[in-house]
Design an enzyme around this catalytic site. Structure first.
Site, PDB file in Angstrom:
ATOM      1  N   LYS A 183     -56.154 -23.612   3.343  1.00  0.00           N
ATOM      2  CA  LYS A 183     -55.047 -23.279   2.433  1.00  0.00           C
ATOM      3  C   LYS A 183     -54.827 -21.760   2.308  1.00  0.00           C
ATOM      4  O   LYS A 183     -55.685 -20.961   2.716  1.00  0.00           O
ATOM      5  CB  LYS A 183     -55.334 -23.890   1.059  1.00  0.00           C
ATOM      6  CG  LYS A 183     -55.348 -25.427   1.073  1.00  0.00           C
ATOM      7  CD  LYS A 183     -55.415 -25.983  -0.344  1.00  0.00           C
ATOM      8  CE  LYS A 183     -55.398 -27.499  -0.331  1.00  0.00           C
ATOM      9  NZ  LYS A 183     -55.321 -28.055  -1.708  1.00  0.00           N
ATOM     10  N   TYR A 203     -46.598 -33.264   0.128  1.00  0.00           N
ATOM     11  CA  TYR A 203     -47.245 -33.710  -1.112  1.00  0.00           C
ATOM     12  C   TYR A 203     -46.357 -34.666  -1.914  1.00  0.00           C
ATOM     13  O   TYR A 203     -46.555 -34.802  -3.132  1.00  0.00           O
ATOM     14  CB  TYR A 203     -47.620 -32.502  -1.964  1.00  0.00           C
ATOM     15  CG  TYR A 203     -48.890 -31.797  -1.499  1.00  0.00           C
ATOM     16  CD1 TYR A 203     -50.121 -32.450  -1.529  1.00  0.00           C
ATOM     17  CD2 TYR A 203     -48.855 -30.482  -1.061  1.00  0.00           C
ATOM     18  CE1 TYR A 203     -51.285 -31.804  -1.128  1.00  0.00           C
ATOM     19  CE2 TYR A 203     -50.020 -29.826  -0.647  1.00  0.00           C
ATOM     20  CZ  TYR A 203     -51.230 -30.505  -0.693  1.00  0.00           C
ATOM     21  OH  TYR A 203     -52.387 -29.870  -0.299  1.00  0.00           O
ATOM     22  N   PHE A 221     -48.740 -30.953 -11.832  1.00  0.00           N
ATOM     23  CA  PHE A 221     -49.081 -29.772 -11.024  1.00  0.00           C
ATOM     24  C   PHE A 221     -48.245 -29.659  -9.752  1.00  0.00           C
ATOM     25  O   PHE A 221     -48.433 -28.745  -8.964  1.00  0.00           O
ATOM     26  CB  PHE A 221     -50.583 -29.782 -10.676  1.00  0.00           C
ATOM     27  CG  PHE A 221     -51.065 -31.024  -9.966  1.00  0.00           C
ATOM     28  CD1 PHE A 221     -50.893 -31.185  -8.593  1.00  0.00           C
ATOM     29  CD2 PHE A 221     -51.713 -32.037 -10.662  1.00  0.00           C
ATOM     30  CE1 PHE A 221     -51.344 -32.317  -7.935  1.00  0.00           C
ATOM     31  CE2 PHE A 221     -52.166 -33.185 -10.017  1.00  0.00           C
ATOM     32  CZ  PHE A 221     -51.975 -33.319  -8.645  1.00  0.00           C
ATOM     33  N   ARG A 237     -64.555 -35.086   3.876  1.00  0.00           N
ATOM     34  CA  ARG A 237     -64.504 -35.046   2.411  1.00  0.00           C
ATOM     35  C   ARG A 237     -65.863 -34.625   1.840  1.00  0.00           C
ATOM     36  O   ARG A 237     -65.943 -33.934   0.826  1.00  0.00           O
ATOM     37  CB  ARG A 237     -64.047 -36.391   1.860  1.00  0.00           C
ATOM     38  CG  ARG A 237     -62.587 -36.654   2.230  1.00  0.00           C
ATOM     39  CD  ARG A 237     -62.089 -37.978   1.718  1.00  0.00           C
ATOM     40  NE  ARG A 237     -61.874 -37.988   0.283  1.00  0.00           N
ATOM     41  CZ  ARG A 237     -60.851 -37.404  -0.321  1.00  0.00           C
ATOM     42  NH1 ARG A 237     -59.946 -36.749   0.370  1.00  0.00           N
ATOM     43  NH2 ARG A 237     -60.725 -37.451  -1.630  1.00  0.00           N
ATOM     44  N   THR A 240     -62.485 -32.030  -5.322  1.00  0.00           N
ATOM     45  CA  THR A 240     -61.229 -31.272  -5.455  1.00  0.00           C
ATOM     46  C   THR A 240     -61.392 -30.078  -6.387  1.00  0.00           C
ATOM     47  O   THR A 240     -60.924 -28.977  -6.090  1.00  0.00           O
ATOM     48  CB  THR A 240     -60.123 -32.216  -6.009  1.00  0.00           C
ATOM     49  OG1 THR A 240     -60.033 -33.352  -5.154  1.00  0.00           O
ATOM     50  CG2 THR A 240     -58.782 -31.519  -6.090  1.00  0.00           C
ATOM     51  N   ARG A 256     -65.754 -26.142  -0.862  1.00  0.00           N
ATOM     52  CA  ARG A 256     -65.070 -25.793  -2.124  1.00  0.00           C
ATOM     53  C   ARG A 256     -66.025 -25.135  -3.123  1.00  0.00           C
ATOM     54  O   ARG A 256     -65.622 -24.233  -3.851  1.00  0.00           O
ATOM     55  CB  ARG A 256     -64.400 -27.029  -2.708  1.00  0.00           C
ATOM     56  CG  ARG A 256     -63.104 -27.383  -1.944  1.00  0.00           C
ATOM     57  CD  ARG A 256     -62.622 -28.742  -2.310  1.00  0.00           C
ATOM     58  NE  ARG A 256     -61.292 -29.044  -1.821  1.00  0.00           N
ATOM     59  CZ  ARG A 256     -60.818 -30.285  -1.690  1.00  0.00           C
ATOM     60  NH1 ARG A 256     -61.579 -31.312  -2.011  1.00  0.00           N
ATOM     61  NH2 ARG A 256     -59.595 -30.487  -1.251  1.00  0.00           N
ATOM     62  N   ASN A 297     -57.966 -24.300  -3.848  1.00  0.00           N
ATOM     63  CA  ASN A 297     -59.267 -24.901  -3.525  1.00  0.00           C
ATOM     64  C   ASN A 297     -59.578 -24.912  -2.030  1.00  0.00           C
ATOM     65  O   ASN A 297     -60.331 -25.740  -1.534  1.00  0.00           O
ATOM     66  CB  ASN A 297     -59.394 -26.291  -4.160  1.00  0.00           C
ATOM     67  CG  ASN A 297     -58.436 -27.307  -3.570  1.00  0.00           C
ATOM     68  OD1 ASN A 297     -57.539 -26.949  -2.818  1.00  0.00           O
ATOM     69  ND2 ASN A 297     -58.614 -28.571  -3.926  1.00  0.00           N
ATOM     70  N   HIS A 340     -57.731 -28.842   2.342  1.00  0.00           N
ATOM     71  CA  HIS A 340     -57.249 -30.203   2.079  1.00  0.00           C
ATOM     72  C   HIS A 340     -57.807 -31.102   3.166  1.00  0.00           C
ATOM     73  O   HIS A 340     -57.909 -30.682   4.327  1.00  0.00           O
ATOM     74  CB  HIS A 340     -55.718 -30.255   2.122  1.00  0.00           C
ATOM     75  CG  HIS A 340     -55.184 -31.655   2.229  1.00  0.00           C
ATOM     76  ND1 HIS A 340     -55.011 -32.467   1.136  1.00  0.00           N
ATOM     77  CD2 HIS A 340     -54.839 -32.407   3.309  1.00  0.00           C
ATOM     78  CE1 HIS A 340     -54.570 -33.648   1.548  1.00  0.00           C
ATOM     79  NE2 HIS A 340     -54.451 -33.641   2.864  1.00  0.00           N
ATOM     80  N   GLU A 362     -50.343 -37.846   7.856  1.00  0.00           N
ATOM     81  CA  GLU A 362     -50.426 -36.386   7.728  1.00  0.00           C
ATOM     82  C   GLU A 362     -50.511 -35.712   9.103  1.00  0.00           C
ATOM     83  O   GLU A 362     -49.911 -34.666   9.319  1.00  0.00           O
ATOM     84  CB  GLU A 362     -51.622 -36.017   6.840  1.00  0.00           C
ATOM     85  CG  GLU A 362     -51.402 -36.428   5.391  1.00  0.00           C
ATOM     86  CD  GLU A 362     -52.598 -36.197   4.489  1.00  0.00           C
ATOM     87  OE1 GLU A 362     -52.475 -36.491   3.282  1.00  0.00           O
ATOM     88  OE2 GLU A 362     -53.653 -35.730   4.954  1.00  0.00           O
TER      89      GLU A 362
HETATM   90  P1  CMP Z   1     -55.437 -31.544  -2.131  1.00  0.00           P
HETATM   91  O1  CMP Z   1     -56.603 -32.245  -1.510  1.00  0.00           O
HETATM   92  O2  CMP Z   1     -54.654 -30.651  -1.245  1.00  0.00           O
HETATM   93  O3  CMP Z   1     -54.435 -32.641  -2.752  1.00  0.00           O
HETATM   94  C1  CMP Z   1     -53.571 -32.366  -3.846  1.00  0.00           C
HETATM   95  C2  CMP Z   1     -53.837 -31.034  -4.434  1.00  0.00           C
HETATM   96  O4  CMP Z   1     -53.299 -30.807  -5.714  1.00  0.00           O
HETATM   97  C3  CMP Z   1     -55.318 -30.842  -4.616  1.00  0.00           C
HETATM   98  O5  CMP Z   1     -55.950 -30.698  -3.367  1.00  0.00           O
HETATM   99  C4  CMP Z   1     -55.369 -29.626  -5.516  1.00  0.00           C
HETATM  100  O6  CMP Z   1     -55.372 -28.417  -4.800  1.00  0.00           O
HETATM  101  C5  CMP Z   1     -54.023 -29.695  -6.261  1.00  0.00           C
HETATM  102  N1  CMP Z   1     -54.192 -29.825  -7.703  1.00  0.00           N
HETATM  103  C6  CMP Z   1     -53.792 -28.930  -8.610  1.00  0.00           C
HETATM  104  N2  CMP Z   1     -54.064 -29.350  -9.833  1.00  0.00           N
HETATM  105  C7  CMP Z   1     -54.678 -30.543  -9.725  1.00  0.00           C
HETATM  106  C8  CMP Z   1     -55.222 -31.470 -10.663  1.00  0.00           C
HETATM  107  N3  CMP Z   1     -55.185 -31.249 -11.984  1.00  0.00           N
HETATM  108  N4  CMP Z   1     -55.774 -32.602 -10.182  1.00  0.00           N
HETATM  109  C9  CMP Z   1     -55.809 -32.848  -8.834  1.00  0.00           C
HETATM  110  N5  CMP Z   1     -55.311 -31.989  -7.908  1.00  0.00           N
HETATM  111  C10 CMP Z   1     -54.763 -30.854  -8.354  1.00  0.00           C
END
Ligand code: CMP
Length: 140
Positions: free
Chosen positions: A11, A51, A59, A87, A93, A104, A114, A117, A128
């Site tokens: 990212k 997304y 968010f 993962r 996350t 992470r 973070n 992905h 994807e």
């Molecule tokens: P990702 O795995 O890219 O999938 C969705 C993304 O939303 C997640 O990682 C986070 O970077 C982002 N995100 C931001 N806020 C939140 C939240 N409160 N809960 C989950 N994902 C979040």
């Protein structure tokens, strides 16, 4: 366990801190092979399409603004149980909840910034991958 492919993004928070190589080394060290990779900058529309499943989440707007704010590195990773393995090496996350030693836990700034992905299931991995790569770009 079967050989799988998963989709990964390094990212904008990570590319901004020049962490691409360190993150790729973690992925490779976990037994994942990079079978496709490119650096690009998502437009806002591309981030919103990627997304789309999160469109109703509070968010969503901030996430799409962040993901289109700078370069990303999109990848296809291949290996035994690649989806679960990726993962595991990414960690939770929210970096506050990520296990020590995960990408992470080590590199993420917060739940939005973070660093990486990874796909969460075989169906989303296939979707994807197809969103960013054509078949000729993936070489196992
Ligand atoms: P990702 O795995 O890219 O999938 C969705 C993304 O939303 C997640 O990682 C986070 O970077 C982002 N995100 C931001 N806020 C939140 C939240 N409160 N809960 C989950 N994902 C979040």
């Amino acid at each position: 366990m079967a050989i799988e492919r998963t989709f990964s993004i390094i990212k904008p928070d990570a590319t901004a801190r020049n962490l691409t190589g360190k993150i790729v080394a973690r992925l490779e060290g976990a037994g994942l092979k990079v079978v496709a990779q490119k650096r690009l900058r998502m437009t806002r529309a591309v981030a919103e399409g990627f997304y789309a499943v999160h469109r109703e989440r509070p968010f969503f707007n901030d996430l799409c603004a962040f993901m289109s704010s700078g370069p990303v590195v999109v990848q296809v990773l291949e290996g035994e149980g690649a989806i679960a393995r990726n993962r595991e090496v990414m960690g939770a996350t929210d970096p506050k909840k990520a296990a020590p030693g995960t990408i992470r836990a080590e590199f993420a700034e917060n739940i939005e910034r973070n660093s990486v992905h990874g796909s969460d299931a075989p169906e989303t991995a296939a979707q994807e991958i197809a969103y960013f790569f054509s078949a000729i770009e993936i070489v196992g």
